[in-house]
Each structure stands twice: as C-alpha cells, then as structure tokens.
Design an enzyme around this catalytic site. Structure first.
Site, PDB file in Angstrom:
ATOM      1  N   ILE A  16       0.818  -1.216   0.000  1.00 20.55           N
ATOM      2  CA  ILE A  16       0.000   0.000   0.000  1.00 20.55           C
ATOM      3  C   ILE A  16       0.852   1.266   0.000  1.00 20.55           C
ATOM      4  CG2 ILE A  16      -0.333   0.224   2.503  1.00 20.55           C
ATOM      5  CD1 ILE A  16      -3.410   0.715   1.416  1.00 20.55           C
ATOM      6  N   ASN A  72      -3.937   1.961  15.260  1.00 22.15           N
ATOM      7  CA  ASN A  72      -4.466   1.592  16.577  1.00 22.15           C
ATOM      8  C   ASN A  72      -5.030   2.848  17.248  1.00 22.15           C
ATOM      9  OD1 ASN A  72      -2.139   2.926  17.764  1.00 22.15           O
ATOM     10  ND2 ASN A  72      -0.984   1.108  17.166  1.00 22.15           N
ATOM     11  N   GLY A  95       3.174  -4.321  11.231  1.00 26.16           N
ATOM     12  CA  GLY A  95       2.341  -4.568  10.058  1.00 26.16           C
ATOM     13  C   GLY A  95       2.319  -3.386   9.105  1.00 26.16           C
ATOM     14  N   VAL A  96       1.145  -3.141   8.563  1.00 23.68           N
ATOM     15  CA  VAL A  96       1.007  -2.086   7.556  1.00 23.68           C
ATOM     16  C   VAL A  96       1.257  -0.712   8.188  1.00 23.68           C
ATOM     17  CG1 VAL A  96      -1.510  -1.791   7.721  1.00 23.68           C
ATOM     18  CG2 VAL A  96      -0.356  -1.441   5.542  1.00 23.68           C
ATOM     19  N   ASP A  97       0.907  -0.555   9.441  1.00 26.95           N
ATOM     20  CA  ASP A  97       1.136   0.701  10.162  1.00 26.95           C
ATOM     21  C   ASP A  97       2.631   1.036  10.179  1.00 26.95           C
ATOM     22  OD1 ASP A  97       0.606   2.893  11.772  1.00 26.95           O
ATOM     23  OD2 ASP A  97      -0.012   1.741  13.528  1.00 26.95           O
ATOM     24  N   THR A 113      -6.982  -7.602   9.582  1.00 28.44           N
ATOM     25  CA  THR A 113      -6.743  -9.020   9.260  1.00 28.44           C
ATOM     26  C   THR A 113      -5.342  -9.512   9.628  1.00 28.44           C
ATOM     27  OG1 THR A 113      -5.974  -8.613   7.008  1.00 28.44           O
ATOM     28  CG2 THR A 113      -8.344  -8.904   7.325  1.00 28.44           C
ATOM     29  N   GLY A 114      -4.516  -8.627  10.192  1.00 28.13           N
ATOM     30  CA  GLY A 114      -3.176  -9.045  10.594  1.00 28.13           C
ATOM     31  C   GLY A 114      -3.140  -9.277  12.091  1.00 28.13           C
TER      32      GLY A 114
HETATM   33  P1  ADP Z   1      -4.346  -4.926  11.989  1.00 27.69           P
HETATM   34  O1  ADP Z   1      -3.707  -4.591  13.311  1.00 27.69           O
HETATM   35  O2  ADP Z   1      -5.498  -3.986  11.638  1.00 27.69           O
HETATM   36  O3  ADP Z   1      -4.706  -6.364  11.889  1.00 27.69           O
HETATM   37  P2  ADP Z   1      -1.948  -5.348  10.319  1.00 27.69           P
HETATM   38  O4  ADP Z   1      -1.033  -4.302   9.824  1.00 27.69           O
HETATM   39  O5  ADP Z   1      -1.417  -6.328  11.302  1.00 27.69           O
HETATM   40  O6  ADP Z   1      -3.241  -4.561  10.891  1.00 27.69           O
HETATM   41  O7  ADP Z   1      -2.523  -6.167   9.094  1.00 27.69           O
HETATM   42  C1  ADP Z   1      -3.516  -5.715   8.227  1.00 27.69           C
HETATM   43  C2  ADP Z   1      -3.279  -6.305   6.853  1.00 27.69           C
HETATM   44  O8  ADP Z   1      -2.294  -5.532   6.164  1.00 27.69           O
HETATM   45  C3  ADP Z   1      -2.770  -7.742   6.841  1.00 27.69           C
HETATM   46  O9  ADP Z   1      -3.544  -8.479   5.906  1.00 27.69           O
HETATM   47  C4  ADP Z   1      -1.325  -7.604   6.368  1.00 27.69           C
HETATM   48  O10 ADP Z   1      -0.914  -8.730   5.625  1.00 27.69           O
HETATM   49  C5  ADP Z   1      -1.426  -6.393   5.479  1.00 27.69           C
HETATM   50  N1  ADP Z   1      -0.180  -5.667   5.208  1.00 27.69           N
HETATM   51  C6  ADP Z   1       0.977  -5.654   5.923  1.00 27.69           C
HETATM   52  N2  ADP Z   1       1.877  -4.845   5.331  1.00 27.69           N
HETATM   53  C7  ADP Z   1       1.279  -4.332   4.219  1.00 27.69           C
HETATM   54  C8  ADP Z   1       1.691  -3.445   3.168  1.00 27.69           C
HETATM   55  N3  ADP Z   1       2.911  -2.894   3.149  1.00 27.69           N
HETATM   56  N4  ADP Z   1       0.785  -3.163   2.183  1.00 27.69           N
HETATM   57  C9  ADP Z   1      -0.440  -3.688   2.188  1.00 27.69           C
HETATM   58  N5  ADP Z   1      -0.884  -4.525   3.139  1.00 27.69           N
HETATM   59  C10 ADP Z   1      -0.037  -4.855   4.147  1.00 27.69           C
END
Ligand code: ADP
Length: 175
Positions: free
Chosen positions: A10, A23, A31-33, A118-119
């Site tokens: 993303i 959060n 993760g994505v954050d 979903t993570g």
């Molecule tokens: P949450 O705490 O809301 O579950 P996460 O970041 O752990 O958030 O995961 C949310 C989703 O983002 C997961 O499906 C993970 O595989 C996905 N994800 C992690 N990194 C990236 C990225 N760089 N781009 C897109 N999606 C990502």
C-alpha cells in the site's frame, strides 16, 4: 466509479489517499502501520498523529502523506477479532465508511485500502474481505462522495483472490 483489487504494497500506491490500519493511540505499530510510518517518514508522521489525540475503533482521521506518493493518509482503527459476537463486523464496516467520508472531505478522488484488522488484530481474512466489498459498494452507491477509484490492496494471494471473487459477483457497482 470503480472498485478494483491489486496485490501489492500500500505504501507504493499512486492514489490521493491511502488508508492505514492504525491503533487507537495512533502511535505507530507493526504490520502495515509500521510500513506506512517508515515510508512516509517516521518523525513527521508521528508528530502529525500525536496532534490528532487518538482515534476510536471504527473511526478514521487524516494526516498528510509526507514522503508518500499519496497526499493523505487516513488512519482507520479496526476492531480486534474477539470471536465475532462483539460488533466486529459493524466496527469494521464503519472503518471503510468513515475512511471514504474523511477522504472525500479532503477532496480525494482515489483511495487505497489495506485489509484492515486481518493481521495482528486477527479478523478472519475472507470475512473481512466480504465486509470491505459490501460496505464500499453500498456506501458508494448511496452517498455522492466524488470518489472515482477505490483500490483494495491485498498483501497475500488468498486475500487478492477473495477480493477478485467478490468483485466479480453481481453488486451495484460491478461492471
Ligand atoms: P491490523 O492490526 O489492523 O490487523 P496489520 O497491519 O497487522 O493490521 O494487518 C492488516 C493487513 O495488512 C494484513 O492483511 C497484512 O498482511 C497487510 N499488510 C501488511 N503490510 C502491508 C503493506 N505494506 N501493504 C499492504 N498490506 C499490508
């Protein structure tokens, strides 16, 4: 108006706004954050997030995108999965709706979403994808927001295939 799915990162999306799976403290995380904070520039994004004073689950708040191609980051706080009987689906739907509204208020015409919750938060991926697609379709069909492109960014093949199946099935905005 189109909803599309891609497999990718993303932080690399060339859209007006990207959504972060944040959060409640908007404090940055894994993760994505974590990926978004690294790519946007840690110090400046942390300062912008601190000024927002947190965010409730199901809500979304915006910061600039700083070093990203995207002009805005919409920080949405998804629910932690607690078995499904604690309003998780409604809170997840609210994230998608609120992110669209906040992006539209900023004038964004294109927006990319990760698979919120979903993570680390453990929401089952297939169910989360259904909530995402149905909420985006119903919100975009019922509310004039000026958003022309919604991109669902899947980080894994299973999520990508699930989005493709859902988007191919009849809906108010299917081709
Ligand atoms: P949450 O705490 O809301 O579950 P996460 O970041 O752990 O958030 O995961 C949310 C989703 O983002 C997961 O499906 C993970 O595989 C996905 N994800 C992690 N990194 C990236 C990225 N760089 N781009 C897109 N999606 C990502």
């Amino acid at each position: 108006m189109a909803i599309e799915a891609v497999r990718g990162d993303i932080t690399r999306q060339e859209v007006d706004a990207i959504v972060n799976a944040a959060n409640q403290g908007l404090a940055g995380g894994g993760g994505v954050d974590g990926a978004i904070h690294r790519a946007a520039g840690r110090a400046q994004l942390r300062a912008a997030c601190e000024a927002l004073g947190g965010c409730a689950t199901g809500d979304a708040k915006a910061t600039p995108g700083f070093n990203l191609a995207a002009q805005w980051i919409i920080h949405a706080v998804g629910p932690r999965w607690r078995g499904g009987g604690h309003g998780e689906a409604e809170l997840l739907a609210s994230c998608y709706r609120r992110s669209l509204v906040v992006a539209a208020e900023l004038g964004a015409r294109s927006i990319a979403f990760p698979a919120i919750s979903t993570g680390i938060y453990g929401y089952p991926a297939a169910e989360a994808a259904s909530v995402a697609v149905s909420t985006l379709r119903s919100t975009l069909a019922s509310t004039p927001l000026g958003i022309e492109l919604v991109r669902l960014v899947a980080f894994d093949d299973a999520t990508f295939e699930r989005y493709r199946e859902l988007l191919a099935a009849p809906g108010p905005l299917s081709p």
